[in-house]
Design a protein around this motif. Structure first.
Motif: not given
Length: 102
Positions: A22-31
């Motif tokens: 879920m976090l990866r989907s809303v932060n695709p270009d952030s560590r």
């Protein structure tokens, strides 16, 4: 009793991994931080999913430690958290590689 612990452990591992997804989907270009820290976009659903996963991990660890000894509880929590942590590590590695090439 062990069957209940196994089912709870599997559900907790899936929920924990899903919270990172879920976090990866809303932060695709952030560590993304592993456990401590705040990502740029942090929906409240992630915290609820992680809380539920944590509770299920604790219940399954309690049942496993009753059945197989004290050391089994923390061990099953660590093993259950590994897939989510691995997916987060791979995401951070991909983001770092993309930042390095541009």
């Amino acid at each position: 009793m062990e069957l209940i612990a196994i089912v709870l452990w599997v559900v907790a591992a899936v929920l924990f991994t899903a919270s990172f997804d879920m976090l990866r989907s809303v932060n695709p270009d952030s560590r993304l931080p592993f456990f401590f820290g705040k990502p740029p976009n942090n929906p409240p659903q992630v915290a609820m999913v992680r809380l539920l996963a944590f509770i299920l991990f604790l219940v399954s660890a309690w049942i496993f430690s009753d059945a197989y000894g004290r050391a089994m509880g923390p061990l099953v929590i660590v093993i259950g958290a590994l897939p989510g942590c691995l997916r987060n590590y791979l995401h951070n590695r991909r983001v770092a590689a993309a930042e390095g090439t541009s």
